[in-house]
Design an enzyme around this catalytic site. Structure first.
Site, PDB file in Angstrom:
ATOM      1  NE  ARG A   1      12.346  11.627  -9.204  1.00  0.00           N
ATOM      2  CZ  ARG A   1      12.350  11.067  -9.575  1.00  0.00           C
ATOM      3  NH1 ARG A   1      12.006   9.634 -10.209  1.00  0.00           N
ATOM      4  NH2 ARG A   1      11.639  11.971 -10.781  1.00  0.00           N
TER       5      ARG A   1
ATOM      6  CG  HIS B   1       5.657  15.495  23.607  1.00  0.00           C
ATOM      7  ND1 HIS B   1       6.152  14.891  24.689  1.00  0.00           N
ATOM      8  CD2 HIS B   1       6.510  16.022  22.715  1.00  0.00           C
ATOM      9  CE1 HIS B   1       7.485  14.965  24.854  1.00  0.00           C
ATOM     10  NE2 HIS B   1       7.979  15.782  23.683  1.00  0.00           N
TER      11      HIS B   1
ATOM     12  CE  LYS C   1      11.488   9.387  18.951  1.00  0.00           C
ATOM     13  NZ  LYS C   1      11.390  10.965  18.726  1.00  0.00           N
TER      14      LYS C   1
ATOM     15  CE  LYS D   1       7.138  11.593  14.096  1.00  0.00           C
ATOM     16  NZ  LYS D   1       5.732  11.355  15.642  1.00  0.00           N
TER      17      LYS D   1
ATOM     18  CD  GLU E   1      11.324  15.008  25.381  1.00  0.00           C
ATOM     19  OE1 GLU E   1      10.775  13.165  25.062  1.00  0.00           O
ATOM     20  OE2 GLU E   1      10.727  15.803  24.395  1.00  0.00           O
TER      21      GLU E   1
ATOM     22  CG  HIS F   1       3.564  19.823  21.595  1.00  0.00           C
ATOM     23  ND1 HIS F   1       4.369  18.703  19.919  1.00  0.00           N
ATOM     24  CD2 HIS F   1       5.182  19.790  21.000  1.00  0.00           C
ATOM     25  CE1 HIS F   1       4.358  18.197  20.478  1.00  0.00           C
ATOM     26  NE2 HIS F   1       6.340  18.591  20.742  1.00  0.00           N
TER      27      HIS F   1
ATOM     28  CG  ASN G   1       3.763  12.474  21.229  1.00  0.00           C
ATOM     29  OD1 ASN G   1       4.710  13.160  20.773  1.00  0.00           O
ATOM     30  ND2 ASN G   1       3.355  12.249  20.115  1.00  0.00           N
TER      31      ASN G   1
ATOM     32  NE  ARG H   1       7.930   7.937  15.864  1.00  0.00           N
ATOM     33  CZ  ARG H   1       8.085   7.856  15.018  1.00  0.00           C
ATOM     34  NH1 ARG H   1       8.483   7.292  13.936  1.00  0.00           N
ATOM     35  NH2 ARG H   1       9.393   8.828  14.477  1.00  0.00           N
TER      36      ARG H   1
ATOM     37  CD  GLU I   1       3.494   9.646  14.551  1.00  0.00           C
ATOM     38  OE1 GLU I   1       2.833  10.256  14.267  1.00  0.00           O
ATOM     39  OE2 GLU I   1       4.256   9.641  15.341  1.00  0.00           O
TER      40      GLU I   1
ATOM     41  CG  ASP J   1      13.199  18.395  13.319  1.00  0.00           C
ATOM     42  OD1 ASP J   1      13.951  16.654  13.222  1.00  0.00           O
ATOM     43  OD2 ASP J   1      12.538  18.711  13.863  1.00  0.00           O
TER      44      ASP J   1
ATOM     45  CG  HIS K   1      10.704  20.375  23.252  1.00  0.00           C
ATOM     46  ND1 HIS K   1       9.453  20.235  22.202  1.00  0.00           N
ATOM     47  CD2 HIS K   1      10.736  18.924  22.915  1.00  0.00           C
ATOM     48  CE1 HIS K   1       9.247  18.932  22.718  1.00  0.00           C
ATOM     49  NE2 HIS K   1      10.009  18.284  23.121  1.00  0.00           N
TER      50      HIS K   1
END
Length: 1622
Positions: free
Chosen positions: A129, A275, A253, A151, A193, A279, A272, A268, A263, A118, A291
């Protein structure tokens, strides 16, 4: 480069995901060949760098050499963990890139888990950029989730992943070899997952995951040597399986991302699943729970939401649950891994729903959840809108059935498969030869436990067909293996599994993995009996050992242990013992003859069921008969054989479960048909409809395969009379709740012939129900009582006395004992009684997991979720501080003595109920009993009790007769009063009571031994009272005992009376709230300490308590360390008895008025109390509240329900909510510690968090944490320290209740503990306790004892201060300068400045204003921060205290008192007497005019002037307190002495009292000499002026320092100095 085989997965039209094993060389070549760049920057964390960085550097170097490229290869490592994923972490990576002059053609490689991916992805998205980057995930979670989809994000203090971008990587390299170094928990984390993806998309993939978990784990647990697996040729089956499930999950996925990258369509959102709720759970439990673990629980809860809405069947939920469990993932919020965390207490429905509001899937306020339709398919191709009510119902721990007639009537339904048949079929098929397909298998906790155990024993292979509707069992023909060493078979509370598997485990073949098989269970399972079965097996040669309690699990079972031949078994407790041996007998070494002994065999139908099923599986059991009579014997012959599995076996629906919908039909007047249960059923409970409901007035129709019940009109059910439910014992709970509302007489012929009540249902034959999941008979009696239903327990059953529905109490909260049958039975009653709450709704998962859904969807009764916190108000009961207090106890316990003292203390009135009754009936009680008998007297005193409670509801102490509790009506009235107000049981050791009563003759004799009366009444006193006051007159052992003079003994007796007075004042002031005895030093800006006692018995140390407690604010009684003398040498954790603990508290109260901190510290948190003994712990806590203890330390890890119950009854006791982490892993900066703080704040009045310091810096982190916590708007006092030597600084800096030790203690309570003196010295050294100067102002003061008093105290407590004399002619410049000096700490003021000083002060105490003189000056800081000088007067305190200390016990109240003199000290004396409640204060002064000024000087004091001291001429009551405030030289005992006040002997006309002479010198003043001439029969005690000086000085010291003065040591030093100067 070595040859490499990879799977390639396409995403967004590009095959950029490459999956393989040992890919590092392949990665280097692929990146250099396809992504040309001037620099390649690999970012990883220090953990991964240690494992893999060297390999990457070498392979990239080789590839540079091969290609001849001159590009740079740079590496950058960051700290591991979520804290690196921040703005600061991102800036650090960017600064590294800039520092190394990286340009826009740079390629960044992210090597690590989700944090690295991430963070580095977001850096790549924004640097220059946007630069290219490559994902190389090293955790399974990152491989299948965060690395795929583009993501990227970082965290902020406001939340996770709130700043980021979509930025697709050029490649994602999935190297399964990395997983070989991944901890098993992290692997399971990722498997959540994988399971999720299969559950929403691919049922075939899910089936593989479901059945092959052991193989998948094997792939990572076996290191691949020589890069095996890099090519297909070298790849093992397990490696191929692992790679395929990873690639399969990624493919799903990738497909979804390709079709909905940003999304926009909702597709998508499918990834989840789990989740939305997961979450929310993670937000509370992170980082303690991972998680994937949170998502695992979320998946089950969201699957239950789908089931509740009618989309998903229980089969789907069951399969998902089993699959996740197969990967060691939690599936419920009650998982021990979750409940052991402090944050679990915050998982309330409201909090979870509130967190769910912040979810990217939501549309405004509407929450969205991915709903499963079946395994592999969702209801919609997106997340669906679900209401809060539906989600809340799933999340809630409790349920409520809304009463009404079922809307689906006539109901037609099938219950889940029979638990009994399912468990037997599993064992039979597993032991059998061939493949058997089991249909209608119960999908529940019990069957999951059985399947898991058989799998652990390698007894069979299982797979699912027909979407999970059919279980395919590949039998192992009796081939079983011992589980690996250290692996226990955990059975939870599954009694059937425990009993069947005990014998199954004897069939296991020996192996090298472990010597024995160990089976265990939860706490309740460890209480349930297994002894008769083990005894029978042992007698047959099996080697079975109990590992804990005799007769219960856990068991250690040796293999190859079932010998066979003749086995004798006691079968009067459970038929499951019989079935256990029957099922396994064909595999014994010899043919088995099983003989059942012990009388009546329990539940014969279940034995018959087992035999019938064995016959279906190819083994015929022969039951022997008596050759002469043909009677069946309890002897069975079982041949040696191997079961032959039938191709298919259909499991009947559960007949016990069928009783609940049938009973609902009966109780609501509706109709219900149950399919697959009829007269041909193997189950005894199938008789329920015909034998129970039909006689109660229902119309029952039963075929071989169906049962229909039509209930009578509501309220028309008939009682059963007598029914023997031995053939259907589990159904008795259902029968009991129906019987509760059966208000009509039994049908003709069923009436009881022994004169029982007409609405009686007498159920017998169910004695075995006492040893089920709970004692079910007791459970039904206790819970029915809440509804107002009367019952009676029988030896083998119970009676239920039915009553009309309208008379049952609504709003009952039913405790279910974690027993499915209790919960479902009371849900039947809830269908007609409003607001019935079933507290533990999830316990139904044992046999009918979807009961609550079926109740609503199939039966048509609305079910709502209820938060446990809503079941009862957990806030402490608010008591009216003015409400009258009732006192009960044995005659002779001291009720009158204690009651009168309490009334005096509170300023209330005292009523003796016996005296009140005698006045009312105009006759003595003894005579009344002789004339009318005891029953009439008991009725009369009960009427008086009720009258007193009505007539005197406030400001009275009401003392009742000892026998008041003999009458049920009186007990009921007292118990009701005790729920809202104070009922105090005055307890006294029985020997003291006996000694007293044997000499007492004013009351009627008992007619039986006093000890027997005491024993009978003791539980009633406890039942009827809310508090207990222990009134023991046994004095603490003194080392000088036996060597005291008569006068010294008298003084000790007076001191003891003073101690009792002080304790009565403390106790009643505290429980009523009039004068709480909490520590004042808990206020902000002050420091407080408690002494941690480590004595097993405090009694021998009582004489040292004053020295031990010097300086501290409270005493911590470590209840977990207490041991009676007989237990001193016992090893291991120990639980002291309630009576012993009460004795210890009472012993401390006799010698100290300090608050008590009542601590029960568990083993896991550093104490000695057993971790699982929460029942015993909370009994101790309730005892502490009853004893009026000021503080109880409650670990927040205790069960939530028990904590809430305790909070609801804590009264004025404060709770210290504590958490102790001995591991050294507590991070004061982590969010998990904030969670601990939040939980502790929710429970406690004070927060206590204890960690362990590894470095000095840990103390600084703690200090920052406390600063943050203390600055919050809802801050509470916080005790936060680090243990160990490295943590001592935290103990010094802590301000709230720092635990301290003392050299006189046997040992320290915790490592690193310091003494009070050590902390004071340390505070001074670090500048936190600067030295102050104290003074005495006056003239003359050269011989003052005050410097000796205060400097001795400073030294004893380790305080850096100094006290000195400042003698001046008046309050001059020097005094004023001293008052304003920065180091001024305070001053004593004596003559002649007590009034002159007032003009230099900013504020006076109310006492100083009333007396008109100041003897103490205290510098204070206001709330605004400014400094003021505060004037107080402690002279009156000194006078009050010496009177309280020396007043004989016989003087319970001061009716008459005398003050001699009219100066300033006389004012203080009058104030003191008024504070003591003196009814009349006589004042004598030779100058009457001066005296007249004092008559009204003290508001409220009743002062009367007298003109003579000769009490022979006065017609007034003689004083019991005399205070002289005139100089000794001005008095004489010789009549006629000129210029002297004559003191006549008649001053001491009262039978007992205390005389105080305020003159310091001489020591023996004329007044005190006169007192010594009083005859010994008159108990008069003398007090010299120095004693008053000491007492007022002690108070001064406390006002200045906040510390109680070490009295005895200071007094000794002062007296020694005084005598030397005299």
């Amino acid at each position: 480069m070595a040859e490499t085989d990879v799977y390639k997965v396409s995403i967004l039209g590009k095959e950029s995901i490459h999956c393989g094993i040992h890919l590092i060389p392949y990665i280097a070549r692929t990146v250099l060949d396809t992504l040309p760049a001037s620099a390649y920057v690999l970012v990883t964390d220090t953990n991964i760098a240690r494992l893999h960085l060297n390999a990457f550097e070498q392979d990239f170097k080789q590839e540079f050499a091969r290609t001849g490229k001159r590009s740079r290869f740079l590496t950058y490592t960051i700290p591991p963990g979520e804290t690196s994923k921040s703005r600061e972490g991102k800036a650090a990576v960017e600064d590294f890139l800039l520092l190394n002059r990286c340009t826009r053609d740079t390629v960044v490689l992210a090597l690590g888990g989700g944090v690295i991916g991430d963070l580095v992805g977001f850096v790549a998205a924004t640097f220059m950029r946007g630069v290219r980057f490559v994902q190389i995930p090293t955790t399974l979670l990152a491989m299948v989730d965060s690395s795929v989809g583009g993501k990227t994000a970082i965290d902020t203090p406001h939340g996770k992943n709130l700043i980021g971008a979509f930025w697709q990587p050029e490649y994602i390299f999935i190297d399964a070899a990395f997983l070989e170094t991944l901890p098993a928990r992290e692997f399971s984390n990722g498997m959540a997952e994988v399971v999720k993806t299969a559950a929403i998309w691919n049922e075939t993939e899910f089936s593989a995951l479901e059945s092959r978990s052991a193989e998948i784990f094997a792939a990572i647990q076996t290191p691949s040597a020589n890069y095996s697996g890099r090519t297909k040729a070298t790849r093992s089956t397990a490696q191929e399986l692992l790679l395929s499930i990873i690639a399969g999950s990624i493919s799903v996925k990738a497909h979804i991302v390709t079709n909905d990258e940003r999304e926009t369509t909702g597709l998508r959102n499918l990834v989840n699943f789990g989740h939305t709720i997961g979450h929310a759970i993670e937000a509370i439990l992170t980082p303690s729970m991972l998680h994937g673990e949170c998502v695992s629980v979320g998946m089950i809860l969201e699957a239950e939401v789908a089931r509740q809405l009618g989309h998903l069947g229980q089969v789907g939920v069951g399969r998902l649950t089993r699959c996740l469990k197969g990967y060691n993932l939690p599936v419920t919020l009650s998982d021990p891994r979750i409940t052991s965390l402090p944050g679990s207490k915050l998982l309330t429905v409201d909090r979870l729903l509130d967190i769910m509001k912040i979810d990217k899937k939501n549309s405004g306020p509407e929450k969205k959840i991915v709903l499963l339709a079946t395994i592999g398919k969702t209801v919609e191709q997106k997340a669906s809108v679900v209401s809060d009510a539906v989600i809340g119902k799933t999340l809630a721990e409790a349920a409520k059935v809304v009463p009404g007639v079922p809307t689906k009537s006539p109901v037609r339904m099938a219950t889940p498969g029979s638990k009994s048949i399912s468990n037997r079929a599993l064992v039979l098929a597993a032991l059998g030869n061939g493949t058997c397909r089991l249909r209608n298998l119960l999908h529940s906790d019990d069957t999951q436990v059985m399947m898991a155990a058989l799998h652990e024993l390698k007894g069979a292979n299982f797979e699912w067909e027909d979407g999970g509707e059919t279980l395919v069992v590949h039998g192992g023909q009796g081939s079983l293996s011992v589980p690996p060493k250290g692996k226990e078979i955990y059975l939870g509370n599954a009694g059937t599994a425990a009993r069947f598997l005990t014998t199954v485990c004897t069939l296991v073949q020996p192996s090298d993995t472990a010597p024995t098989t160990i089976i265990t269970g939860n706490a309740r399972m460890k209480q349930r009996p297994i002894g008769p079965l083990v005894d029978a097996l042992r007698a047959n040669g099996s080697q079975i050992d109990y590992l804990e309690s005799e007769g219960c699990l856990p068991l250690s079972i040796a293999p190859a242990g079932l010998k066979g031949s003749r086995i004798k078994l006691a079968a009067s407790v459970s038929s499951q013992y019989v079935s256990s041996i029957l099922l396994c007998a064909p595999y014994a070494a010899e043919e088995v003859t099983l003989e059942l002994t012990g009388g009546q065999v329990i539940s014969q139908p279940y034995i018959d069921m087992t035999i019938a099923m064995m016959r279906t599986f190819g083994v015929d059991v022969v039951r022997q008969t008596d050759s002469e009579t043909g009677r069946l014997l309890d002897v069975y012959t079982i041949p040696k054989a191997v079961y032959r599995n039938p191709a298919n076996y259909n499991i009947e629906s559960d007949a016990s479960s069928a009783t609940y919908p049938l009973a609902i039909a009966a109780i609501t007047g509706s109709t219900c048909t149950i399919e697959n249960i009829g007269s041909a059923s193997l189950q005894g409970d199938a008789r329920f409809a015909k034998e129970v409901l039909e006689p109660m007035g229902c119309i029952v129709t039963q075929t071989e395969t169906e049962t229909t019940v039509q209930g009578p009109a509501i309220g028309q059910l008939k009682a059963l009379g007598l029914i023997d439910m031995e053939p259907m014992t589990d159904a008795f709970l259902t029968a009991s709740v129906v019987a509760a509302v059966a208000a009509s007489a039994p049908a003709k012929g069923r009436e009881l012939e022994d004169g029982g009540r007409p609405t009686t249902t007498r159920i017998i034959g169910i004695a075995n129900q006492r040893v089920k999941e709970c004692n079910r008979i007791r459970a039904m009696i206790d819970q029915l009582a809440k509804f107002g239903v009367e019952t009676k327990e029988l030896e083998d059953g119970l009676e239920v006395y039915g009553k009309p529905m309208a008379e049952l109490k609504p709003g009952v909260s039913v405790y279910c004992y974690d027993d499915h049958r209790v919960a479902m039975a009371f849900s039947v009653l809830g269908s007609v009684i409003s607001d019935t709450v079933i507290e533990e709704k999830r316990c139904v998962e044992k046999t009918w997991p979807n009961w609550w859904d079926d109740l609503q969807n199939k039966i048509g009764l609305q079910v709502v979720g209820v938060e446990v916190g809503q079941v009862a108000d957990h806030a402490p009961t608010k008591q009216d501080a003015a409400a009258s207090v009732v006192i009960i106890g044995m005659r002779g316990s001291g009720k009158t003595f204690v009651g009168e003292l309490a009334a005096t203390t509170l300023g209330w009135s005292f009523i003796d109920a016996d005296v009140y009754l005698e006045q009312k009936i105009s006759i003595g009680i003894r005579e009344f009993v002789q004339q009318n008998g005891w029953p009439a007297f008991r009725a009369a005193e009960t009427d008086v009790l009720k009258e007193l409670l009505v007539e005197f509801p406030t400001r009275h102490i009401i003392s009742l007769g000892g026998g008041i509790v003999e009458t049920p009506a009186a007990r009921e009235a007292l118990s009701a009063y005790a729920k809202e107000h104070s009922v105090v049981h005055v307890a006294r050791p029985v020997k003291e009571i006996v000694d007293y009563l044997e000499a007492e003759s004013s009351r009627p004799a008992y007619g039986e031994p006093i000890a027997d009366v005491y024993k009978r009444r003791e539980p009633w006193f406890a039942e009827c009272s809310s508090y207990e006051f222990i009134n023991s007159t046994i004095a603490p052992t003194s080392p000088d005992a036996g060597r005291l003079s008569a006068e010294e003994n008298l003084l000790q007796s007076a001191a003891q009376a003073s101690s009792i007075r002080d304790e009565v004042a403390r106790f009643f002031g505290h429980i009523t709230g009039h004068q709480l005895s909490h520590s004042p030093n808990l206020a902000p800006g002050r420091r407080s300490y408690f002494l941690s006692l480590t004595f097993p018995d405090v009694s021998p140390a009582l004489s040292d308590f004053e020295e031990l407690t010097a300086g501290v604010d409270a005493i911590e009684l470590r209840v977990d360390l207490l041991r009676a003398k007989s237990q001193f040498e016992a090893a291991g954790p120990h639980i002291a008895s309630l009576s012993y603990v009460a004795e210890q508290v009472a012993a401390i109260r006799r010698v100290s008025s300090l608050p008590i901190v009542f601590t029960v510290r568990t083993v896991s948190q550093g104490g000695a109390f057993p971790d699982k003994s929460f029942k015993e712990a909370f009994e101790l806590f309730r005892l502490a509240i009853r004893l009026g203890v000021e503080y109880i330390d409650v670990e927040i890890s205790w069960p939530e329900k028990q904590i809430h119950d305790l909070l609801s009854r804590k009264g004025h006791t404060n709770v210290i909510a504590s958490w102790h982490d001995w591991s050294g892993k507590l991070n004061w900066d982590a969010s998990s510690t904030d969670t601990i703080l939040d939980v502790a704040k929710a429970y406690g009045d004070i927060v206590k968090i204890v960690g362990k310091a590894n470095l000095l810096e840990d103390n600084l982190a703690l200090h920052r944490f406390v600063a943050r916590a203390s600055s919050a708007a809802d801050a509470k006092p916080i005790l936060a320290i680090n243990m160990g030597v490295d943590g001592q600084l935290s103990r010094i800096l802590n301000t709230t209740f720092s635990p301290v030790t003392h050299p006189l203690l046997p040992n320290k309570a915790a490592p690193g503990q310091l003494s009070f003196v050590e902390i004071q010295k340390a505070l001074n050294l670090i500048g936190q306790l600067p030295a102050k100067k104290f003074f005495i102002f006056g003239n003359p003061i050269a011989h003052s004892m005050s410097p000796t008093l205060h400097n001795t105290a400073f030294k004893l407590l380790g305080l850096p201060h100094h006290y000195e004399c400042l003698e001046t002619e008046d309050v001059d410049h020097e005094v004023r300068f001293t008052l304003t000096s920065p180091d001024f700490g305070g001053a004593s003021v004596t003559i002649p400045f007590k009034r002159d000083i007032i003009t230099h002060l900013d504020k006076l105490s109310p006492e100083a204003e009333a007396i008109g003189a100041v003897n103490t000056v205290i510098p204070r800081t206001t709330a605004e921060g400014s400094q003021i000088l505060y004037g107080d007067n402690t002279d009156w305190v000194g006078i009050r205290n010496v009177i309280r200390t020396h007043l004989p016990a016989s003087v319970r109240s001061i009716n008459s008192s005398l003050v001699i003199g009219a100066g300033g000290t006389a004012r203080a004396a009058i104030y003191a007497l008024h504070a003591l409640g003196a009814a009349r204060i006589f004042l004598f002064n030779r100058t009457r005019k001066s005296a007249e000024e004092l008559v009204h000087a003290i508001p409220g004091a009743h002062v009367e002037l007298i003109d003579t001291l000769d009490w022979t001429t006065l017609r007034e009551p003689a004083p019991s307190v005399i205070i002289s405030t005139v100089p000794a030289s001005a008095t004489t005992t010789e009549e006629g002495t000129p210029n002297a006040l004559f003191l006549p002997p008649s001053l001491f006309s009262a039978e007992a009292g205390v005389v105080v002479d305020m003159a310091y010198k001489p020591a023996a003043t004329p007044l005190l000499k006169l007192a010594k001439t009083v005859p010994a029969i008159q108990k008069w005690h003398s007090v010299a002026g120095v004693e008053v000086l000491l007492e007022q000085g002690y108070r001064q010291f406390e006002l200045w320092t906040g510390r109680k003065c070490p009295r005895s040591a200071v007094a000794k030093q002062v007296w020694d100095t005084y005598r030397l100067s005299s």
